[in-house]
Scaffold this motif. Sequence first.
Motif, mmCIF file in Angstrom:
data_model
loop_
_atom_site.group_PDB
_atom_site.id
_atom_site.type_symbol
_atom_site.label_atom_id
_atom_site.label_comp_id
_atom_site.label_asym_id
_atom_site.label_seq_id
_atom_site.Cartn_x
_atom_site.Cartn_y
_atom_site.Cartn_z
ATOM 1 N N PHE B 326 0.835 -1.212 0.000
ATOM 2 C CA PHE B 326 0.000 0.000 0.000
ATOM 3 C C PHE B 326 0.863 1.252 0.000
ATOM 4 C CE2 PHE B 326 -3.348 -3.021 1.119
ATOM 5 C CZ PHE B 326 -4.382 -2.539 0.338
ATOM 6 N N LYS B 327 1.974 1.183 0.694
ATOM 7 C CA LYS B 327 2.918 2.298 0.706
ATOM 8 C C LYS B 327 3.509 2.530 -0.695
ATOM 9 C CE LYS B 327 6.286 4.985 2.265
ATOM 10 N NZ LYS B 327 6.088 6.298 2.847
ATOM 11 N N LEU B 328 3.999 1.466 -1.299
ATOM 12 C CA LEU B 328 4.660 1.597 -2.605
ATOM 13 C C LEU B 328 3.713 2.082 -3.692
ATOM 14 C CD1 LEU B 328 6.933 -1.593 -2.901
ATOM 15 C CD2 LEU B 328 7.695 0.786 -2.869
ATOM 16 N N THR B 329 2.474 1.624 -3.630
ATOM 17 C CA THR B 329 1.541 2.002 -4.689
ATOM 18 C C THR B 329 0.845 3.317 -4.373
ATOM 19 O OG1 THR B 329 -0.203 0.737 -3.608
ATOM 20 C CG2 THR B 329 1.021 -0.375 -5.371
ATOM 21 N N GLY B 330 0.914 3.747 -3.118
ATOM 22 C CA GLY B 330 0.231 4.972 -2.733
ATOM 23 C C GLY B 330 -1.285 4.817 -2.663
ATOM 24 N N ILE B 331 -1.766 3.602 -2.712
ATOM 25 C CA ILE B 331 -3.219 3.373 -2.638
ATOM 26 C C ILE B 331 -3.658 3.486 -1.183
ATOM 27 C CG2 ILE B 331 -5.030 1.631 -2.961
ATOM 28 C CD1 ILE B 331 -3.282 0.502 -5.273
ATOM 29 N N PRO B 332 -4.682 4.293 -0.894
ATOM 30 C CA PRO B 332 -5.109 4.408 0.507
ATOM 31 C C PRO B 332 -5.798 3.138 1.000
ATOM 32 C CG PRO B 332 -6.498 5.773 -0.934
ATOM 33 C CD PRO B 332 -5.451 5.151 -1.813
ATOM 34 N N PHE B 333 -5.581 2.828 2.256
ATOM 35 C CA PHE B 333 -6.209 1.648 2.878
ATOM 36 C C PHE B 333 -7.481 2.106 3.572
ATOM 37 C CE2 PHE B 333 -6.889 -1.608 6.079
ATOM 38 C CZ PHE B 333 -6.594 -2.774 5.399
ATOM 39 N N THR B 334 -8.584 1.448 3.278
ATOM 40 C CA THR B 334 -9.885 1.921 3.766
ATOM 41 C C THR B 334 -10.647 0.808 4.475
ATOM 42 O OG1 THR B 334 -11.081 1.224 1.789
ATOM 43 C CG2 THR B 334 -10.033 3.392 1.713
ATOM 44 N N TYR B 335 -11.770 1.176 5.059
ATOM 45 C CA TYR B 335 -12.643 0.179 5.679
ATOM 46 C C TYR B 335 -12.958 -0.958 4.719
ATOM 47 C CZ TYR B 335 -13.734 3.645 9.317
ATOM 48 O OH TYR B 335 -13.662 4.543 10.345
ATOM 49 N N GLN B 336 -13.140 -0.621 3.440
ATOM 50 C CA GLN B 336 -13.553 -1.638 2.478
ATOM 51 C C GLN B 336 -12.531 -2.768 2.338
ATOM 52 O OE1 GLN B 336 -14.308 1.648 1.814
ATOM 53 N NE2 GLN B 336 -16.530 1.404 1.820
ATOM 54 N N HIS B 337 -11.265 -2.464 2.586
ATOM 55 C CA HIS B 337 -10.255 -3.508 2.432
ATOM 56 C C HIS B 337 -10.370 -4.593 3.487
ATOM 57 C CE1 HIS B 337 -8.279 -0.188 0.177
ATOM 58 N NE2 HIS B 337 -7.957 -1.185 -0.617
ATOM 59 N N ILE B 338 -10.949 -4.247 4.613
ATOM 60 C CA ILE B 338 -11.008 -5.206 5.716
ATOM 61 C C ILE B 338 -12.219 -6.113 5.521
ATOM 62 C CG2 ILE B 338 -11.165 -5.484 8.210
ATOM 63 C CD1 ILE B 338 -10.007 -2.700 8.513
ATOM 64 N N ASP B 339 -11.972 -7.382 5.426
ATOM 65 C CA ASP B 339 -13.053 -8.339 5.207
ATOM 66 C C ASP B 339 -14.051 -8.261 6.357
ATOM 67 O OD1 ASP B 339 -14.623 -10.369 4.290
ATOM 68 O OD2 ASP B 339 -13.077 -11.915 4.348
ATOM 69 N N ASP B 340 -15.340 -8.305 6.014
ATOM 70 C CA ASP B 340 -16.343 -8.389 7.079
ATOM 71 C C ASP B 340 -17.441 -9.375 6.694
ATOM 72 O OD1 ASP B 340 -17.462 -6.853 5.076
ATOM 73 O OD2 ASP B 340 -17.696 -5.058 6.278
ATOM 74 N N PHE B 341 -17.084 -10.286 5.756
ATOM 75 C CA PHE B 341 -18.030 -11.319 5.379
ATOM 76 C C PHE B 341 -17.788 -12.557 6.263
ATOM 77 C CE2 PHE B 341 -19.888 -14.321 2.080
ATOM 78 C CZ PHE B 341 -21.164 -13.827 2.180
ATOM 79 N N THR B 342 -18.459 -13.640 5.958
ATOM 80 C CA THR B 342 -18.473 -14.830 6.823
ATOM 81 C C THR B 342 -17.102 -15.311 7.320
ATOM 82 O OG1 THR B 342 -20.241 -15.495 5.343
ATOM 83 C CG2 THR B 342 -19.601 -17.070 7.039
ATOM 84 N N PHE B 343 -16.107 -15.315 6.450
ATOM 85 C CA PHE B 343 -14.844 -15.941 6.823
ATOM 86 C C PHE B 343 -13.775 -14.906 7.160
ATOM 87 C CE2 PHE B 343 -17.283 -18.481 3.845
ATOM 88 C CZ PHE B 343 -17.575 -19.556 4.665
ATOM 89 N N ALA B 344 -14.240 -13.708 7.504
ATOM 90 C CA ALA B 344 -13.355 -12.577 7.753
ATOM 91 C C ALA B 344 -12.253 -12.897 8.749
ATOM 92 C CB ALA B 344 -14.173 -11.390 8.253
ATOM 93 N N ARG B 345 -12.595 -13.607 9.816
ATOM 94 C CA ARG B 345 -11.627 -13.811 10.895
ATOM 95 C C ARG B 345 -10.298 -14.366 10.407
ATOM 96 N NH1 ARG B 345 -13.245 -18.384 14.939
ATOM 97 N NH2 ARG B 345 -14.986 -17.042 15.437
#
Lengths: 357, 357, 392, 392
Positions: B326-345
Motif C-alpha cells: 500500500f505504501k509503494l503504490t500509494g493506494i489508501p487503505f480503507t474500511y472496504q479492504h477489511i473483510d467483514d463477510f463470513t470468513f473474515a476472521r
Amino acid sequence: MADKPKRITDLGSPDYNKFLPPVIAKNYGKWKYHEYINKGVMKHVSETGDELYTVRIATPRLVSTDYIREMCDFSEKYSGGYLRWTTRHNVEFFPAKEQVDGLVADLKKAGHLVGGIGYGISNVVHTQGWIHCHTPATDASGVVKAVMDELHEYFTTKTLPARVRIALACCLNMCGAVHCSDIAILGIHRLPPKVNEATLANQCEIPTTIASCPTGAISPNPATKSVKIKSERCMYCGNCYTMCPSLPIADGTGDGISIYVGGKVSNARGPARMSKLVIPFLPNNPPRWPETVKAVKHLVEVYAQNAKKHERMGEWIERIGWERFFKLTGIPFTYQHIDDFTFARDTFRMTPTFKWE
Amino acid sequence: MADKPKRITDLGSPDYNKFLPPVIAKNYGKWKYHEYINKGVMKHVSETGDELYTVRIATPRLVSTDYIREMCDFSEKYSGGYLRWTTRHNVEFFPAKEQVDGLVADLKKAGHLVGGIGYGISNVVHTQGWIHCHTPATDASGVVKAVMDELHEYFTTKTLPARVRIALACCLNMCGAVHCSDIAILGIHRLPPKVNEATLANQCEIPTTIASCPTGAISPNPATKSVKIKSERCMYCGNCYTMCPSLPIADGTGDGISIYVGGKVSNARGPARMSKLVIPFLPNNPPRWPETVKAVKHLVEVYAQNAKKHERMGEWIERIGWERFFKLTGIPFTYQHIDDFTFARDTFRMTPTFKWE
Amino acid sequence: MSKDVKTPMLDDLEKGAWPSFVKEIKKAAKRSNTAHDLLGILERSYRDKVTHWKHGGIVGVLGYGGGVIGRYCDLPEEFPGVAHFHTVRINPPSGFFYTSKAMKELCDIWDKYGSGLTNLHGSTGDMVWLGTQTDKLEPIFAEITAKGWDLGGSGSCLRTPSSCVGMARCEFSNIDTMSICHTMTQKFQDELHRPAFPYKFKIKVSGCANDCTAAVARADMSIIGTWKDNIRIDQAEVKNLAKSMNIQEEVVDMCPTKCMSFDGSTLKINDKDCNRCMHCINRMPKALRPGKEKGATIMLGGKAPIVTGALMSWVLVPFMKLEAPYDNLEALIRKLWEWWDDHGKNRERIGELVDRMGMRSMLEATGLPPVPQMVKAPRTNPYVFWAPGEVK
Amino acid sequence: MSKDVKTPMLDDLEKGAWPSFVKEIKKAAKRSNTAHDLLGILERSYRDKVTHWKHGGIVGVLGYGGGVIGRYCDLPEEFPGVAHFHTVRINPPSGFFYTSKAMKELCDIWDKYGSGLTNLHGSTGDMVWLGTQTDKLEPIFAEITAKGWDLGGSGSCLRTPSSCVGMARCEFSNIDTMSICHTMTQKFQDELHRPAFPYKFKIKVSGCANDCTAAVARADMSIIGTWKDNIRIDQAEVKNLAKSMNIQEEVVDMCPTKCMSFDGSTLKINDKDCNRCMHCINRMPKALRPGKEKGATIMLGGKAPIVTGALMSWVLVPFMKLEAPYDNLEALIRKLWEWWDDHGKNRERIGELVDRMGMRSMLEATGLPPVPQMVKAPRTNPYVFWAPGEVK
Ligand code: SRM
Ligand code: SRM
Ligand code: SRM
Ligand code: SRM
Ligand code: SF4
Ligand code: SF4
Ligand code: SF4
Ligand code: SF4
Ligand code: SF4
Ligand code: SF4
Ligand code: SF4
Ligand code: SF4
C-alpha cells in the motif's frame, strides 16, 4: 451500622514493588543480556554490571500451604526471602552467585525438580478436572502427573530442538492456552447431553438454552416443558450444560482425551498459531492414562528425532508437511481430522502440490 | 411425423483428432522440450526430433465471422489449414520453420499483434458486459480494449518479472477466473436493488427470492405482495436480481469497477491463490475508463520495478507484505479492504509481526 | 435495417493498438441488422452506464434443456434488430484445434442465421454465437448437427468440459487432457444437455500443476496431471543451462520444498520431498522432465463467489491412473453426482454442499478414504463429530 | 472428619519423579476435613470416570459480583467435607513476585478458613484458593483486605490482568509490563469486581513478541511490546558469538523476513524489512538488543473456542507509546467496552462481536483508522459494504 469498622474494598493488586528483590529493584529495566548456566539456572546481567541468578523448580500447581511455606523457607535461606512464580507454574529463587549451588543441592535433596529453563519441556499449563470443575471430560492434575512422570527428564536434563509447551484442558472451554500449544491434551465428550426432563423447566431458561447451542441441535419440547436434542447435530461442546444443569453431558464411556499438536504462542520466526487435531480419542484410564502418556511421549520423541535446531513442533510439521507427519508418527488419518465446522473450507488443500507421504 | 428426417442429437464435441496438424498427430505425447524464440513465437521439439513452431496473436475475443475467415486464410497460407485458440482467447498458427518469418510479417502487416508468449501480459480473460448480459455493473470488452491499448507492448515486446494475468468480470458472478488473477477488474454495484412492487408478485417467487440473499437482507412485504430490502444489510451481490427480475440493481452512479490483485492459478513455487481487493471503487467512465486504465498501468509498473525475476504479483506482495504494497503504490487503505463477510476472521492479522510500512 | 445511429463513444474504441471489438461489430453490421442494432444499444449503454438487456427467458431446441441463453433488450422499438438477442453455445473440439474448413462451415451457418458475431471462446470454453432469434434456433441446430457439431451446456447441468492443450503440444503433460475432456463430454451427453442437477457442474483438465486451463479456480471437478516417481534429470543439459542462467537463484532457491541442491555442475533432487509444483521443470525444460509414473490428482469444488464466497478445488484423490476409456473417473463422477443429487439444495454447487455438510458425508458416499492430502492441516477446533457406532 | 477412605488409585500418583498433587492433598488432609474429603471424592471420580461436582451457585462477598466460584458436590452425605467446595480467587501482585512474609500471612488465613489447598496460579493468573464454605467468605475477605490483598475477577467482568516478568528480569522488554498490568488493575477496580459486561474480558501484557504470558492466545486485549527503530548490534559480540554458534544457519537463515546478512564477521540488518519477531535477538542476546523507540502493539480478540471457534488477538493499534499513567491505553479500553456494551449479546466476547459485526463498526466507535497492519491481507470476497454517504 455506624459502629461497624469500615469495610475495605477495591484494593486491587498489591504494589509489586514491595515484593521485588533489591537487585531487581535496582536494575529494573536495565537488564542487558542473559545466559543459561544449565537447565535449572540462568544469569541475567545488567547495564550496571550487576548479576542476577535465577533457579527454577517444577511445582504440581495444586499445592498445600505446607508446600508454600517450604518454598518460603528456601527463599529465606537462599533468596533474601524473595521468590516468584512463573507464568507456567514454576517457582523461581534469586540466590546470590555463591548461593546457587547450595540452593540447587538443597532443593534436589528435598526431592524437587530443578529445571525448566531453555529448550525442553517446562511445566504443563492445566486446569481443574475432577478436582473442582463441573464440566470436565477428564481429570487434569492426574493426567499431567502421569505424563510428566514419564517426561520429567526433559524438564531437568534432556534438551529438545526447541521449547515444547504441553498444556491440558479438561473440556472444550479450554481454560489455559491449550489451543496454541506444541502438544495439547484436551478432554472431550463424545455423546450428546441427556435431557433431565424432570428438572429442566425449573433449573433452566429454555430460550437461553436453545441459543447456547452452536449447531442448533436443541429445540423446544413443549410437551414436557423441556427441550429435545438432535443427536446427529450435536458436537458435544457442552455449552448447553454450562447454561443449563439439566443437560449433563459427562459419560464414563463417551468421555476421554484428544491430542492436538503444532500450536505456539511466540512469534519468533513465524506467527503464533493454533494446535491441530492429531489423535481424536484416547480413553480415560485412571490413574495413569497409559494410552495418553504413550502418545505424548511418542510425539515428543518423533519430534526430537526429526526436527531441526530451533524448530518448534508446528514449524517442523509445516516444513515436512502433515502427510509426512502422519506417516512418521504412524497415527492413522480419520474423518475426525477433517474440519467440518464453520470455517472448515480454509483447511481444505486447494492445490495439487503435496507429498505422497 | 414418420417422414421427418431423424433429428441428430447428442453428438457432443467433434473428435479433436481430425483437427490436429500432422506434426502434432505424429508427435502427440512425445514432446520433449520447448524454447521461446521471442514473445510471439515458440518452438517445441519432440523425442522424434520433429520441431513444431507456434505463432500467437491477440484477438478481441468478440469477433466477426470475417475475422474468423481471415484467420482461416492465414492458416491455409502458412499453417496447412490448421489453427488453434488458446485458453486465453489468442489464436495460434503452426507454420513450418521456414514459414515463421513470413507469417509473422503478414500478420503484422494486417495489423495483428504477435505476442503473448512468456513473461508479460497475455490476452485478458473477460465476460459479456453491456454486450449481452443482464446483470453487469460495467462493460467488459470496452474496458479491456482501453486497458490493453495502454498495455499492449507487454503483449508484443516488453517483458515483466513473470506472467501477469489480467481478467475482467462485469459483476460478482465472476464469469472467468477473475478471483484468481494477478490483476482482476471487477464490476460492482454499490446500491441495493430497487423493489419493483408492481411486477414482483407476477415475476418472482417470493420465498426463493428471500432465500437468494446471502445476508438475509430481504423480507416479505405482505402489504404489497412484494418484498422489502434492509439496505444496511445489502452487500449488492445481485443474487436476488438473478432470481427475480423485479429487483433491478444496476445504477449509473452506484455502479463501477473495483480492482483485486495477487491471485494466481498455477501452483509453481506456491499454491494457487485468490486475488485481494486493492481499489474498492473507480467510476464507470466510458468509453475509455481512464481511472481504471491508469490504476492497472500503475499496478503493473510498480510490480515491474520491484518484483524479483519469476515472482508473480501475489508472490511479490507476500514477500514485501501488504503494508509495504500500500505504501509503494500509494493506494489508501480503507474500511472496504477489511473483510467483514463470513470468513473474515481468517484475514485478521493475529500476530504482532508486521512492517511499519 | 433500423435507422442509422451515431456511436461516437464506440468509435473511439476503434482507435488504439489492441484489436478492437468495435471494428468487429462494425464488420458484422455491414451484413447483419442484429449486429447493427447491437452497436446502437451498446452506445446507449455507454451513455447511460447501465445495461439494456433484460432477464432472459427460456428458449432452446427440442429435447435439450440448455445450450441457448435467451436475451431480450429493453428498447425493442428503438432497436428491433436486437429485440431478441439469444446466444447459442457450440461445444468446441477438445484443445480448441480447428481446421479452416470446419471453421468456415460454421461461419456460413452463423452468417445465415445470426449476427455474425461470436466469442472465441466463452469463459467456459464454448464457441459463443452472439445474437439470434427464437425461430432460428432449430434451423441452426439442424445445420450444425449435420456438420458434426452439437450444443454446449447451460443451466443446471454438466457444462462443456475443457482442457489445456496437453500432450498435443506440451511436453509437461502427465495425462492425455484432450482425450479425457473429449471422453467425458461424450460419456455425459445426457447430463450435458438436459439440466437435472441442483446447479451447474464444470469439469476442466490440465496436464500439470501449471494448470493452464485454470481448472482449480473455475471447475467443480479439476483434474490435474502429476507423477509419482522421480523427476527425470539430464545432467549434461543442466551443465549447459548453467552457462545461461543462475540455477541456484532461479531454480534451487525458489523450490518451495527446498528439496534441490546444485553444486555448480550436478543438480540433485530429493524427490520424496518434491511436491511437483513444476517450477524447476518450467525453468529448465531441456534438462528436467516429469517422472514416468503418470496420473492425475482429482480435485473438487472450484467455483466463483456466489453466494458464500469463491472456492478453489481441493484434493479429493491424490493420485489416479487415467487411461482410456477412463471408467474409473466416470464412476467417481457419477457417485459424486448421486450424492449431490441426494443432498444438494437448488442452486448449491457441489463444493458448497461439501462445505455445508462436511467432507465425511461425501467421502462415505463415494467410498473414498480420508487422507491427509485432502487438507492443508487437520482441524483446530474441537467440534468433532462421532458416528453412533464409533463410540464404545 | 469423615470416615477413612481408601484411595488406591490416587496413591499410585504419589509415585514417580514429577511433583505429586496427591501428596499435596494428603498434606492438607492431615489438617483439613475438606482436603480429606476431596481425596475421597476424587478417588470416586477416578473410579467412575466422571466428575462429582455440580453446577455452581452464586456465592460471594458483599458488594462484589465475582471473585468466588461456588461449587457443591453430588455426594454430600458421603463426603460432607466437600458438600460446599467454593474457590476464592486472590488477585496476585503483577509479575508474581512475593516475599515469604506476605505468602506466609496468606497461608495462615487460608489454613484458618479453607482446605489449605491452592493453585499457584490459576490459568488466568489468580491465586486460586480451593475449597471453602459460604459462611467463610466474608471473614476471608476481611482478613485478606486487612493485609492489603483483594479478590480477582470472575463472571462477566474484567478478569484479573496479568503480565510477563518484563523489565523486572528480562532484557527484551519494550514496555513496563508489570506497571501496565498493575495500573490497569487499579484503574478498573469497579469493572473487575462488579460484572456488568456482556461476558468476560481479559487483559494480558507481554514485553515482546515472544509473548511469555500467552497474551495473544488467551486475552481479549493483548498488549505486546515492540520497537520502531533499529535493532542495536554489538558487532564485537557478534564476532565473539560466531565462534560458538553458526550465525548463518541459526539466525540469518531463520529470519522470517530474510532481512539479515552475515559475511562471517559483520551482521547486517535491513531494519525496514524486519517484523520484530525476536528470533535473532533470542539467539544472540549479548549481541543484539531491541531498538530504543519503544512501545506496544495493541491487539484485540483472543479467546478459547466456545462457541464459534478460538480466536487469537489481532492487531488493533500497530504502535502505541506506553508511559505511566497509561491514560491513552485506558481511554482506548473504555471506548472498546462502550462499543461492546452497546452491541454485544449476552456471552459474546468482544472478538466475537467484531467477527459478527465487522471491524468497521468498532473502528468508527473508537476512532481508530483502518491500517493494513490489521489484516494479513485485504479481503478476497467482493461483498463490500458502502455507507450511504460514500456513494455519490
Ligand atoms: C497455450 C496455453 C494452453 C492452452 O491450452 O491454451 C499455455 C501454454 C503454455 N503454458 Fe501456460 N498456457 C496457457 C494458459 C495458462 C494459464 C491459464 C490462464 O492464464 O488463464 C496459466 C495459469 C495462470 C496463473 O497462474 O494465473 C498458465 C500458467 C503457466 C505456467 C506457470 C506460470 C507461473 O510461474 O506461475 C507455465 C510455466 C512457466 O511459465 O514457466 C506455463 C507454461 C506454458 C508452456 C510453456 C507449456 C509448454 O511447455 O508448452 C506453454 C507456452 C507458454 C506461453 O504461452 O508462454 N503456463 N498458462 C495457454 C495460453 C494462454 C494464452 O493465450 O496466453
Ligand atoms: C457467457 C459467459 C461469459 C463470457 O462472456 O464468456 C457467462 C455468462 C453468464 N454467466 Fe457465467 N458465464 C460464463 C462462464 C462462467 C465462468 C467461467 C467458467 O465456466 O470457466 C464462471 C466461473 C466459474 C463458476 O462456474 O463458478 C461463471 C460464473 C457464473 C455465476 C456464478 C456461479 C457461482 O456459483 O458462483 C453465475 C450466476 C448464476 O449461475 O446464477 C453466472 C451466470 C451467468 C449468466 C447466465 C447470467 C445470469 O445471471 O444468469 C451470464 C449470461 C450472459 C449472457 O447473457 O451471455 N456465471 N460463468 C461464460 C460462458 C460461456 C461459455 O459457455 O463458454
Ligand atoms: C480456574 C480456571 C482453570 C484453572 O484451573 O486454572 C478456570 C475455571 C473455569 N473456567 Fe475458565 N478457568 C480459568 C482460566 C481460563 C482461561 C485462561 C486464561 O484466562 O488465561 C481461559 C481461556 C481464555 C479465554 O478466556 O477464552 C478460560 C476459558 C473458559 C471458558 C471459555 C470462554 C470462551 O469464550 O471460549 C469458559 C466457559 C464459560 O465462560 O462459560 C470457562 C469457564 C470456566 C468455569 C467457570 C466453568 C464454567 O463452565 O462455568 C471453570 C470453573 C472451574 C472451577 O470450578 O474451578 N473458562 N478459562 C482458570 C481461572 C483461574 C484464575 O482465575 O486464575
Ligand atoms: C519466566 C517466564 C516469564 C514469566 O513472566 O514468568 C519466561 C522467561 C523467559 N523467556 Fe519465555 N518465559 C515464560 C513463558 C513463556 C511462554 C508462555 C507459556 O509457555 O505459556 C512463551 C510462549 C510459548 C509458546 O510460544 O508457545 C515463551 C516464549 C519464549 C521464547 C520464544 C520461544 C520460541 O522460539 O518459540 C523465548 C526466546 C527463546 O527461547 O529463545 C523466551 C525467552 C525467555 C527468556 C530467555 C527471556 C529473558 O531474556 O529473560 C526468559 C527465560 C527463558 C527460559 O525460561 O528458558 N520465551 N516463554 C515464563 C517461564 C515459564 C516457565 O516456567 O516455563
Ligand atoms: S477446561 Fe472445562 S472442565 Fe476444565 S476447568 Fe475449564 S471449564 Fe472446567
Ligand atoms: S453439547 Fe453443544 S452441540 Fe451438543 S446440544 Fe449441547 S450446545 Fe449443542
Ligand atoms: S460476470 Fe456477471 S455481468 Fe458479466 S457476463 Fe457474467 S453474469 Fe453477466
Ligand atoms: S443484492 Fe445481494 S445482498 Fe443485496 S438484497 Fe440482493 S441478494 Fe441480498
Ligand atoms: S497445464 Fe501443464 S500440461 Fe497443460 S499446457 Fe499447461 S504446462 Fe502444459
Ligand atoms: S517440482 Fe517444485 S517442489 Fe519439486 S523439485 Fe521442482 S521446484 Fe522443487
Ligand atoms: S515476553 Fe519478552 S519481555 Fe516478557 S519475559 Fe518474555 S521475552 Fe521477556
Ligand atoms: S527480529 Fe526477526 S525479522 Fe527482525 S531481523 Fe531478527 S529474525 Fe529477522
